[in-house]
Design an enzyme around this catalytic site. Sequence first.
Site, short mmCIF file in Angstrom:
data_model
loop_
_atom_site.label_atom_id
_atom_site.label_comp_id
_atom_site.label_asym_id
_atom_site.label_seq_id
_atom_site.Cartn_x
_atom_site.Cartn_y
_atom_site.Cartn_z
N GLU A 137 7.56 2.10 -6.21
CA GLU A 137 7.71 1.59 -4.84
C GLU A 137 7.94 2.76 -3.89
OE1 GLU A 137 7.43 -0.38 -2.60
OE2 GLU A 137 8.10 -2.41 -2.99
N ASP A 138 7.54 2.59 -2.65
CA ASP A 138 7.82 3.65 -1.69
C ASP A 138 9.22 3.53 -1.10
OD1 ASP A 138 6.98 1.32 -0.46
OD2 ASP A 138 6.01 2.30 1.21
N ARG B 256 0.05 6.91 7.72
CA ARG B 256 0.17 6.94 6.27
C ARG B 256 -0.20 8.30 5.68
NH1 ARG B 256 0.99 1.69 4.16
NH2 ARG B 256 -0.10 0.04 5.28
N LYS C 204 17.22 2.67 1.39
CA LYS C 204 18.08 2.49 2.57
C LYS C 204 19.25 1.61 2.16
CE LYS C 204 14.79 2.50 6.43
NZ LYS C 204 14.18 1.60 7.44
N ASP D 136 3.57 3.38 6.69
CA ASP D 136 2.90 3.22 7.98
C ASP D 136 3.77 2.54 9.01
OD1 ASP D 136 2.88 0.59 6.77
OD2 ASP D 136 1.48 0.03 8.36
N ASP E 176 14.44 -1.53 1.04
CA ASP E 176 15.15 -1.75 2.29
C ASP E 176 16.14 -2.90 2.06
OD1 ASP E 176 15.68 -2.55 4.97
OD2 ASP E 176 13.80 -1.76 5.67
N LYS F 136 0.81 -1.21 0.00
CA LYS F 136 0.00 0.00 0.00
C LYS F 136 0.85 1.27 0.00
CE LYS F 136 -3.51 -2.26 2.84
NZ LYS F 136 -3.38 -2.88 4.18
N GLY F 137 2.07 1.15 0.51
CA GLY F 137 2.86 2.33 0.83
C GLY F 137 3.08 3.33 -0.30
N PHE G 89 13.39 3.79 11.16
CA PHE G 89 12.03 3.43 10.76
C PHE G 89 11.27 4.71 10.43
CE2 PHE G 89 7.80 1.86 10.70
CZ PHE G 89 7.95 0.56 10.25
C1 PRP Z 1 7.46 -2.05 2.23
C2 PRP Z 1 7.75 -1.42 0.88
C3 PRP Z 1 8.34 -2.53 0.08
C4 PRP Z 1 9.03 -3.36 1.12
C5 PRP Z 1 10.50 -3.06 1.09
O1 PRP Z 1 6.19 -2.60 2.22
O2 PRP Z 1 6.58 -0.91 0.28
O3 PRP Z 1 7.34 -3.25 -0.61
O4 PRP Z 1 8.47 -3.04 2.39
O5 PRP Z 1 11.23 -3.89 1.97
P1 PRP Z 1 12.39 -4.83 1.51
O6 PRP Z 1 13.28 -4.08 0.57
O7 PRP Z 1 13.10 -5.15 2.81
O8 PRP Z 1 11.79 -6.06 0.90
P2 PRP Z 1 5.40 -3.08 3.54
O9 PRP Z 1 5.64 -4.55 3.72
O10 PRP Z 1 5.74 -2.18 4.68
O11 PRP Z 1 3.88 -2.98 3.13
P3 PRP Z 1 2.90 -1.72 2.87
O12 PRP Z 1 3.54 -0.90 1.77
O13 PRP Z 1 1.62 -2.37 2.42
O14 PRP Z 1 2.76 -0.95 4.15
#
Ligand code: PRP
Length: 188
Positions: A100-101, A166, A132, A160, A104, A44-45, A153
């Site tokens: 993508e938001d 959000r 990151k 979120d 990580d 969703k992010g 974080f």
């Molecule tokens: C976040 C973000 C990526 C993922 C990145 O989503 O949107 O999809 O984590 O992390 P990574 O590089 O360690 O794989 P999240 O799981 O927080 O879900 P959301 O966007 O629905 O809140």
Amino acid sequence: MLHPHLDSVLLTADDIQARVRTMAHAIDADFAEDDRVHLVCVLKGAFMFLADLVRAMSARVTVDFIAVSSYAASTTSSGEVRVLKDLDARLQGRGVVIVEDIVDTGLTLRYLQALLRTRSPRVLRTACLLNKPSRRQVDVAVDYVGFDIPDRFVVGYGLDFNDRFRGLPYIATLAPANVIRERRPPAP
Ligand code: PRP
């Protein structure tokens, strides 16, 4: 005034808007030969980033949405990626940009890029608002990066913590005490 669970503002709404405009223009320029750009928003992010990106682009865009889950209700990545909602439309022959938001560990994006490549887009690129680098576990190519950020974080602008924050127009760091408190399982 900042919410008591938040530490400080990392990126102001103005910082974000200016950077998103620059990213939008870069995507426009790279797809100038195409009659449209197909944006795949990772829910969703990334919904807020997508909305601002679309409004700042001059290319004709189409949008689609995919939802994946990589995190449990904690602040660390489990490394598990599950598709919760798949795309509606085919990607074959299209100029596609994953929106993508945050990147990580890179595990989610690596999985998504591999998945979408199997659907034969003509071009597959990735735009990510936040990066990151210090958290990376796998190598992934990100064509458009908004901001490199430290290993904190962050919430706001679509991101979120346990479904909160959000809607903030800026990106803030969560106060460490709250990360620890909220990660504990609820009392029996
Ligand atoms: C976040 C973000 C990526 C993922 C990145 O989503 O949107 O999809 O984590 O992390 P990574 O590089 O360690 O794989 P999240 O799981 O927080 O879900 P959301 O966007 O629905 O809140």
